[in-house]
Scaffold this active site. Sequence first.
Site, PDB file in Angstrom:
ATOM      1  N   ASP A  34      -9.693 -15.333  17.188  1.00  0.00           N
ATOM      2  CA  ASP A  34      -9.127 -15.881  17.362  1.00  0.00           C
ATOM      3  C   ASP A  34      -9.215 -17.167  16.023  1.00  0.00           C
ATOM      4  O   ASP A  34     -10.011 -17.627  15.919  1.00  0.00           O
ATOM      5  CB  ASP A  34      -9.710 -16.166  18.665  1.00  0.00           C
ATOM      6  CG  ASP A  34      -8.541 -17.613  19.409  1.00  0.00           C
ATOM      7  OD1 ASP A  34      -7.524 -17.197  19.125  1.00  0.00           O
ATOM      8  OD2 ASP A  34      -8.670 -17.209  20.506  1.00  0.00           O
ATOM      9  N   HIS A  51      -3.023 -17.087   9.275  1.00  0.00           N
ATOM     10  CA  HIS A  51      -3.013 -15.441   9.635  1.00  0.00           C
ATOM     11  C   HIS A  51      -3.490 -14.758   8.181  1.00  0.00           C
ATOM     12  O   HIS A  51      -4.050 -13.657   8.102  1.00  0.00           O
ATOM     13  CB  HIS A  51      -1.762 -15.007   9.733  1.00  0.00           C
ATOM     14  CG  HIS A  51      -1.651 -15.300  11.476  1.00  0.00           C
ATOM     15  ND1 HIS A  51      -2.343 -15.166  12.286  1.00  0.00           N
ATOM     16  CD2 HIS A  51      -1.123 -15.774  12.025  1.00  0.00           C
ATOM     17  CE1 HIS A  51      -1.744 -15.617  13.986  1.00  0.00           C
ATOM     18  NE2 HIS A  51      -1.173 -15.849  13.081  1.00  0.00           N
ATOM     19  N   LEU A 145     -19.071   3.665   8.037  1.00  0.00           N
ATOM     20  CA  LEU A 145     -18.380   2.549   9.213  1.00  0.00           C
ATOM     21  C   LEU A 145     -17.429   2.742   9.681  1.00  0.00           C
ATOM     22  O   LEU A 145     -16.444   3.086   9.105  1.00  0.00           O
ATOM     23  CB  LEU A 145     -18.248   0.478   8.873  1.00  0.00           C
ATOM     24  CG  LEU A 145     -18.063  -0.093   9.515  1.00  0.00           C
ATOM     25  CD1 LEU A 145     -18.627  -0.673  10.649  1.00  0.00           C
ATOM     26  CD2 LEU A 145     -16.652  -1.731   8.482  1.00  0.00           C
TER      27      LEU A 145
END
Length: 255
Positions: A34, A51, A145
Amino acid sequence: MAFIKWPFQKYNKKDKENHEALSVIPKHVAIIMDGNGRWANKRNLPRFAGHKEGMDNVKRIVKAANAHQIEVLTLYAFSTENWKRPRKEIEYILKLPKEFLKTYLPELIEQNVRIQTIGHFDQLPDYTKEAVGDAIEQTKANTGLILNIALNYGSRAEMVDVVKSIAKEAQTKDFNIDDVNEQFINNYLYTSQLPEPDLLIRTSGEQRLSNFLLWQLAYTEFWFTDIHWPAFTESEFEEALMAYQARKRRYGGLS
Ligand code: FPP
């Protein structure tokens, strides 16, 4: 069980001792990324610049998570509620995975990262589906991962899907209602193949779940920071891992 390697410059000797005593790495870390907009506002930049910077930060945190041998990193990139944003911002955010993969996929492959998604993939624009679908395909045999990207994800939508699937099964099979238990429901979740998150990080000061993994987070440890996502560095990530190590997880029992 994996161990964080020392040193983290920020910590003193006592912290180091604590670290060594409690060096448990979470298997699955989930992050609500966020604050991209606020990060940009603070710098008099348009929201999309936040962004873009947030996208670049994904790369840094993926690398850090991989280095710490975390098994799964789930990132909340676009929620079922994010469709309420202006069309231009939606388009910008949904083009980021393509840009991210164009820039970083070779490196992710080199790092043995496997890409997966959760959420309503089919409703995404073609440019997102094609780029992400291709990355999923190219990394499906990787064993490092798991980078699990929540794209058009909403936990309530997931629960609706679970209920629908179970209702369908009830119609078509020899179905015993007493077979429905927590594990049964778990098998229908988008995350059925993943361990539950051990640690949830939310950046940018808000302390809410925003429809993220509501079932899966039942016993997850939470860590909040005021830092906006684009400014959330590897060292803050490690700070969260350190905090996690000091938690005593009792799952409702006694320690
Ligand atoms: C929330 O910040 C952030 C988003 C809705 C988008 C998150 C997307 C990225 C970080 C890029 C993801 C890319 C990949 C490849 C996974 P906000 O816009 O709500 O910030 P604000 O609350 O400060 O306005």
